[in-house]
Design an enzyme around this catalytic site. Structure first.
Site, PDB file in Angstrom:
ATOM      1  N   HIS A  39       4.536   5.305  -4.769  1.00 48.31           N
ATOM      2  CA  HIS A  39       5.243   3.910  -4.703  1.00 48.31           C
ATOM      3  C   HIS A  39       5.253   3.123  -6.010  1.00 48.31           C
ATOM      4  CE1 HIS A  39       1.583   1.373  -4.506  1.00 48.31           C
ATOM      5  NE2 HIS A  39       0.833   2.092  -3.833  1.00 48.31           N
ATOM      6  N   ASP A  75      -2.451   2.998  -9.312  1.00 49.66           N
ATOM      7  CA  ASP A  75      -1.930   2.742  -8.071  1.00 49.66           C
ATOM      8  C   ASP A  75      -0.565   1.673  -8.082  1.00 49.66           C
ATOM      9  OD1 ASP A  75      -1.663   2.311  -5.610  1.00 49.66           O
ATOM     10  OD2 ASP A  75      -3.055   0.526  -5.205  1.00 49.66           O
ATOM     11  N   GLU A 104       5.338  -0.790  -1.037  1.00 47.49           N
ATOM     12  CA  GLU A 104       4.265  -0.402  -0.471  1.00 47.49           C
ATOM     13  C   GLU A 104       3.177  -1.427  -0.114  1.00 47.49           C
ATOM     14  OE1 GLU A 104       0.500   1.810   0.661  1.00 47.49           O
ATOM     15  OE2 GLU A 104       0.866   0.660  -1.212  1.00 47.49           O
ATOM     16  N   GLU A 105       2.808  -2.089  -1.293  1.00 49.28           N
ATOM     17  CA  GLU A 105       1.651  -2.997  -1.079  1.00 49.28           C
ATOM     18  C   GLU A 105       1.907  -4.134  -0.186  1.00 49.28           C
ATOM     19  OE1 GLU A 105      -0.919  -2.022  -2.362  1.00 49.28           O
ATOM     20  OE2 GLU A 105      -0.880  -0.834  -4.300  1.00 49.28           O
ATOM     21  N   ASP A 154      -1.092   8.989  -3.638  1.00 50.72           N
ATOM     22  CA  ASP A 154      -1.285   7.507  -3.813  1.00 50.72           C
ATOM     23  C   ASP A 154      -2.901   7.246  -3.408  1.00 50.72           C
ATOM     24  OD1 ASP A 154      -1.007   4.853  -4.036  1.00 50.72           O
ATOM     25  OD2 ASP A 154      -0.277   4.607  -1.695  1.00 50.72           O
ATOM     26  N   HIS A 164      -6.539  -2.130  -7.378  1.00 52.39           N
ATOM     27  CA  HIS A 164      -5.762  -3.638  -7.224  1.00 52.39           C
ATOM     28  C   HIS A 164      -6.568  -4.768  -8.146  1.00 52.39           C
ATOM     29  CE1 HIS A 164      -4.562  -2.791  -2.543  1.00 52.39           C
ATOM     30  NE2 HIS A 164      -4.094  -1.905  -3.649  1.00 52.39           N
TER      31      HIS A 164
HETATM   32 ZN   LIG Z   1      -1.011   2.570  -3.472  1.00 56.90          ZN
END
Ligand SMILES: [Zn+2]
Length: 473
Positions: free
Chosen positions: A296, A308, A342-343, A370, A440
């Site tokens: 993503h 990520d 995606e998030e 991912d 994140h």
């Molecule tokens: Zn991810």
């Protein structure tokens, strides 16, 4: 010491005999199908690995993506730059490229500030390192100040003797360090980030603070999405760095009654247009049969989304580049899809699967990366058991590039919708011991990615994609 040296002397030949035996015996043990595949593809798999490790192009792509686009929050100008950039990168490799337009969320972070009130040694406020959770509503412009109540589970919240109405609920659940699989530990802890605000709002809370989902004790808050319940008010939600969560918890447990000031300026703006980015090598014999590689393209905004999921995006692109540059002409189409959004709920994956042009295509398999750009460990294959039995025959071809096992079960949030309509989902599984240190957070930047580890993931994807594009499933 003498004893240890003696053991080592005995151990060395045993290890070498072991490896020798494995080389001689493993393919045969894997069955006649594995033998045939090995004979047919061992040389090309080695070529792919050697080219990948020599060039380390995946890392250079990641450098470009993180430098030129930066943090790619869904709906942001940076995410739009990433769409143009990755399409150009794939076009420059000689792939056929296009964009598939979709609408995406447009949440924007604003000012964020928190402190424990009047609580320092001289009665001064003590700052808390926090970050708003994605989709959080803001506080009032002037912020809010409320007593804070700590809980470690939803059950504890329910059983609280004192009402939490008007207070800040502090979910302080640690990721369980005893679990080997960090994704399990994450899943268990992250439910308080995802559902905490809704559960606390049911009890009348004014806001929530959630312990960051990482096993490290440090000063970096980790964001992620919060999910509200339409039946209850939306309350502001923020993650707090683990070191600060420990400090706050320690004081609450010593019996201090504390109030926290919280100010969040985030905004949920109307949806905006964006795109999934597609690049492909058209199949020479069966172009409508597709092997999909994906990651993503959107990321969180605190770091640059290097692991990520910048890693997954560049691994998919690099796999296609390796196949293309080695002059391989796969029978079926190998398609790279960089999914958007995606998030914020994986709408890019859903929209891709539902697009009208999918009707004329048959996606045989979809592989998603991912789980960070770390050292390859295993490969998961979803779908019916009979398909797994068949595809396990590829294992000996992946082993020389570092894959230790091929197991049933695979997939990911972006390829889930394709899997629901019969595509075989697969997942390349890297070693995730360090993933949640950066996930994140502001630590998810290029220098947390190792070029060789990243490249080996691309190599694995290239070997599997080319093999399946030749042999089918
Ligand atoms: Zn991810």
């Amino acid at each position: 010491m003498a004893n240890r040296t003696g053991m080592n002397r005995r151990a060395v030949p045993v290890v070498w005999v072991g490896l020798g035996l494995c080389l001689a015996v493993c393919p045969a043990a894997a069955g006649p199908k594995a033998d045939l595949l090995l004979e047919k593809y061992a040389a090309v798999a080695e070529k792919i690995r050697v080219a990948g490790l020599r060039d380390e192009t995946a890392f250079r792509m990641l450098e470009e993506l993180t430098a030129k686009a930066g943090p790619r929050l869904t709906g942001s100008p940076a995410a739009a730059r990433a769409v143009d950039l990755t399409r150009t990168m794939m076009a420059d490799m000689g792939l056929e490229t296009w964009l598939e337009p979709i609408m995406v969320q447009n949440w924007a972070r604003g000012v964020e500030e928190a402190r424990v009130m009047g609580s320092g040694p001289a009665g001064q406020a003590e700052p808390l390192r926090i970050t708003a959770l994605g989709w959080s509503v803001p506080t009032a412009d002037s912020g809010l100040t409320a007593p804070v109540v700590e809980v470690r589970s939803f059950e504890e919240l329910e059983k609280l003797k004192t009402p939490v109405k008007g207070k800040i609920v502090f979910f302080n659940r640690r990721m369980d360090p005893a679990l080997m699989d960090t994704f399990w530990a994450y899943g268990e802890a992250a439910q308080f980030r995802v559902r905490g605000a809704a559960e606390a709002a049911k009890a009348g809370a004014a806001a929530v603070l959630v312990r960051s989902a990482t096993m490290r004790t440090d000063g970096y808050p980790h964001t992620g999405m919060v999910q509200y319940d339409p039946q209850v008010p939306r309350i502001p939600a923020a993650a707090v760095a683990t070191a600060d969560a420990d400090r706050l918890s320690g004081r609450l447990r010593r019996g201090e009654s504390l109030s926290v000031f919280l100010r969040l300026g985030c905004r949920n703006n109307p949806p905006v247009p964006s795109s999934n980015v597609v690049g492909q090598i058209r199949g020479a014999e069966r172009p409508d049969e597709i092997i999909l590689l994906g990651g993503h393209l959107d990321s969180w905004d605190l770091g640059t989304g290097a692991h990520d999921d910048g890693a997954g995006c560049v691994q998919a692109m690099e796999a296609a580049r390796l196949i293309k540059d080695l002059g391989l002409k796969p029978a079926r189409t190998i398609r790279v899809v960089l999914f958007m959004n995606e998030e914020f709920g994986s709408s890019g994956g859903r929209d891709y699967a539902a697009a009208a042009r999918r009707k004329a295509e048959k996606h045989l398999a979809a592989m998603e990366s991912d789980r960070g750009g770390f050292l390859p460990l295993g490969f998961g294959i979803g779908g019916p058991p009979a398909v797994f039995e068949k595809l396990k025959a590829w294992e000996p071809l992946l082993r020389p590039s570092g894959i230790l096992w091929v197991r049933p079960g695979g997939g990911g949030s972006d390829i889930g919708p394709l899997a629901a309509s019969g595509t075989i989902p697969m997942a390349f599984i890297p070693d995730a011991q360090k993933y949640f240190d950066v996930h994140h957070s502001a630590l998810d930047v290029l220098n947390s990615v190792h070029p060789r580890e990243l490249e080996l993931g691309a190599v694995i994807l290239a070997i599997m994609a080319y093999g399946l594009a030749e042999e089918g499933i």
